[in-house]
Motif scaffolding. Structure first.
Motif, PDB file in Angstrom:
ATOM      1  N   THR A  43       0.845  -1.190   0.000  1.00  0.00           N
ATOM      2  CA  THR A  43       0.000   0.000   0.000  1.00  0.00           C
ATOM      3  C   THR A  43       0.885   1.246   0.000  1.00  0.00           C
ATOM      4  O   THR A  43       2.071   1.175   0.345  1.00  0.00           O
ATOM      5  CB  THR A  43      -0.903   0.049   1.251  1.00  0.00           C
ATOM      6  N   PRO A  44       0.326   2.390  -0.364  1.00  0.00           N
ATOM      7  CA  PRO A  44       1.105   3.639  -0.310  1.00  0.00           C
ATOM      8  C   PRO A  44       1.570   3.985   1.111  1.00  0.00           C
ATOM      9  O   PRO A  44       2.517   4.741   1.286  1.00  0.00           O
ATOM     10  CB  PRO A  44       0.126   4.700  -0.826  1.00  0.00           C
ATOM     11  N   GLN A  45       0.927   3.428   2.133  1.00  0.00           N
ATOM     12  CA  GLN A  45       1.266   3.718   3.528  1.00  0.00           C
ATOM     13  C   GLN A  45       2.307   2.761   4.099  1.00  0.00           C
ATOM     14  O   GLN A  45       2.655   2.854   5.275  1.00  0.00           O
ATOM     15  CB  GLN A  45       0.012   3.652   4.411  1.00  0.00           C
ATOM     16  N   ALA A  46       2.821   1.832   3.296  1.00  0.00           N
ATOM     17  CA  ALA A  46       3.715   0.782   3.800  1.00  0.00           C
ATOM     18  C   ALA A  46       4.878   1.329   4.623  1.00  0.00           C
ATOM     19  O   ALA A  46       5.241   0.748   5.644  1.00  0.00           O
ATOM     20  CB  ALA A  46       4.231  -0.077   2.650  1.00  0.00           C
ATOM     21  N   ASP A  47       5.470   2.439   4.205  1.00  0.00           N
ATOM     22  CA  ASP A  47       6.628   2.991   4.908  1.00  0.00           C
ATOM     23  C   ASP A  47       6.259   4.048   5.939  1.00  0.00           C
ATOM     24  O   ASP A  47       7.132   4.571   6.628  1.00  0.00           O
ATOM     25  CB  ASP A  47       7.621   3.584   3.902  1.00  0.00           C
ATOM     26  N   GLN A  48       4.975   4.371   6.046  1.00  0.00           N
ATOM     27  CA  GLN A  48       4.554   5.329   7.066  1.00  0.00           C
ATOM     28  C   GLN A  48       4.530   4.657   8.441  1.00  0.00           C
ATOM     29  O   GLN A  48       4.495   3.433   8.552  1.00  0.00           O
ATOM     30  CB  GLN A  48       3.189   5.912   6.732  1.00  0.00           C
ATOM     31  N   ILE A  49       4.515   5.463   9.469  1.00  0.00           N
ATOM     32  CA  ILE A  49       4.626   4.960  10.840  1.00  0.00           C
ATOM     33  C   ILE A  49       3.255   4.603  11.412  1.00  0.00           C
ATOM     34  O   ILE A  49       2.375   5.448  11.503  1.00  0.00           O
ATOM     35  CB  ILE A  49       5.325   6.007  11.734  1.00  0.00           C
ATOM     36  N   MET A  50       3.113   3.328  11.797  1.00  0.00           N
ATOM     37  CA  MET A  50       1.905   2.867  12.472  1.00  0.00           C
ATOM     38  C   MET A  50       1.996   3.165  13.962  1.00  0.00           C
ATOM     39  O   MET A  50       1.008   3.487  14.607  1.00  0.00           O
ATOM     40  CB  MET A  50       1.706   1.370  12.262  1.00  0.00           C
ATOM     41  N   HIS A  51       3.207   3.034  14.516  1.00  0.00           N
ATOM     42  CA  HIS A  51       3.406   3.318  15.941  1.00  0.00           C
ATOM     43  C   HIS A  51       4.866   3.676  16.169  1.00  0.00           C
ATOM     44  O   HIS A  51       5.762   2.956  15.746  1.00  0.00           O
ATOM     45  CB  HIS A  51       3.042   2.106  16.796  1.00  0.00           C
ATOM     46  N   ALA A  52       5.090   4.805  16.831  1.00  0.00           N
ATOM     47  CA  ALA A  52       6.432   5.221  17.247  1.00  0.00           C
ATOM     48  C   ALA A  52       6.379   5.533  18.731  1.00  0.00           C
ATOM     49  O   ALA A  52       5.375   6.052  19.235  1.00  0.00           O
ATOM     50  CB  ALA A  52       6.881   6.451  16.471  1.00  0.00           C
ATOM     51  N   GLN A  53       7.467   5.204  19.411  1.00  0.00           N
ATOM     52  CA  GLN A  53       7.536   5.473  20.849  1.00  0.00           C
ATOM     53  C   GLN A  53       8.940   5.923  21.199  1.00  0.00           C
ATOM     54  O   GLN A  53       9.912   5.227  20.921  1.00  0.00           O
ATOM     55  CB  GLN A  53       7.168   4.223  21.638  1.00  0.00           C
ATOM     56  N   LEU A  54       9.018   7.101  21.802  1.00  0.00           N
ATOM     57  CA  LEU A  54      10.287   7.651  22.264  1.00  0.00           C
ATOM     58  C   LEU A  54      10.293   7.625  23.788  1.00  0.00           C
ATOM     59  O   LEU A  54       9.436   8.241  24.422  1.00  0.00           O
ATOM     60  CB  LEU A  54      10.455   9.091  21.760  1.00  0.00           C
ATOM     61  N   GLU A  55      11.244   6.884  24.337  1.00  0.00           N
ATOM     62  CA  GLU A  55      11.470   6.871  25.793  1.00  0.00           C
ATOM     63  C   GLU A  55      12.653   7.799  26.030  1.00  0.00           C
ATOM     64  O   GLU A  55      13.790   7.458  25.694  1.00  0.00           O
ATOM     65  CB  GLU A  55      11.797   5.456  26.283  1.00  0.00           C
ATOM     66  N   THR A  56      12.399   8.975  26.578  1.00  0.00           N
ATOM     67  CA  THR A  56      13.446   9.989  26.697  1.00  0.00           C
ATOM     68  C   THR A  56      14.335   9.752  27.906  1.00  0.00           C
ATOM     69  O   THR A  56      13.970   9.032  28.841  1.00  0.00           O
ATOM     70  CB  THR A  56      12.843  11.404  26.800  1.00  0.00           C
ATOM     71  N   ASP A  57      15.480  10.407  27.871  1.00  0.00           N
ATOM     72  CA  ASP A  57      16.423  10.306  28.978  1.00  0.00           C
ATOM     73  C   ASP A  57      15.845  10.889  30.267  1.00  0.00           C
ATOM     74  O   ASP A  57      16.228  10.489  31.362  1.00  0.00           O
ATOM     75  CB  ASP A  57      17.726  11.033  28.633  1.00  0.00           C
ATOM     76  N   ALA A  58      14.891  11.817  30.143  1.00  0.00           N
ATOM     77  CA  ALA A  58      14.269  12.441  31.310  1.00  0.00           C
ATOM     78  C   ALA A  58      13.097  11.623  31.856  1.00  0.00           C
ATOM     79  O   ALA A  58      12.472  12.011  32.830  1.00  0.00           O
ATOM     80  CB  ALA A  58      13.786  13.838  30.957  1.00  0.00           C
TER      81      ALA A  58
END
Length: 135
Positions: A43-58
């Protein structure tokens, strides 16, 4: 994992760029999964992000996704409150938040293995609840 309350930001195709930027600002570990990794390879969305999570240093957690096909992206209302963890109390929160509101996705097992549901509460606030390891 303890129960957590996190911002979940929706993007219109810029989730990867935005989350990499947030990582450059806050530091930490960034994990991203694409729609293609979860069955939408052709699909055109294949490379788009379904889920991203950033666990920061803070100790902050920032989550994000590109708006999936079939859902409207509305700039200005791009934040959702995400409750995640493995505590069964999340089921009670989901039921209580749904009272007088509208469930979009019932709380049930999803393709990534966790139980997930989303809703808009009676005040118009978007909520996502994820029970399991991804969230």
């Amino acid at each position: 994992m303890a129960t957590r309350l996190n911002p979940y930001i929706s993007f219109d195709g810029q989730a990867r760029e935005a989350m990499e930027f947030y990582q450059s600002v806050f530091g930490g570990e960034l994990k991203m999964n694409t729609f293609g990794e979860f069955g939408m390879q052709d699909t055109p969305q294949a490379d788009q992000i379904m889920h991203a999570q950033l666990e920061t240093d803070a100790g902050y957690t920032i989550m994000a996704a590109d708006t999936p096909p079939g859902m409207e992206y509305r700039q200005g209302s791009s934040i959702t409150v995400s409750l995640s963890g493995d505590d069964e109390v999340l089921r009670q929160y989901f039921t209580a938040l749904a009272e007088g509101g509208k469930i979009g996705t019932p709380l049930e097992k999803q393709m990534w293995g966790d139980e997930y549901g989303d809703l808009v509460d009676r005040f118009g606030v978007n909520w996502m609840v994820n029970l399991g390891g991804l969230g």
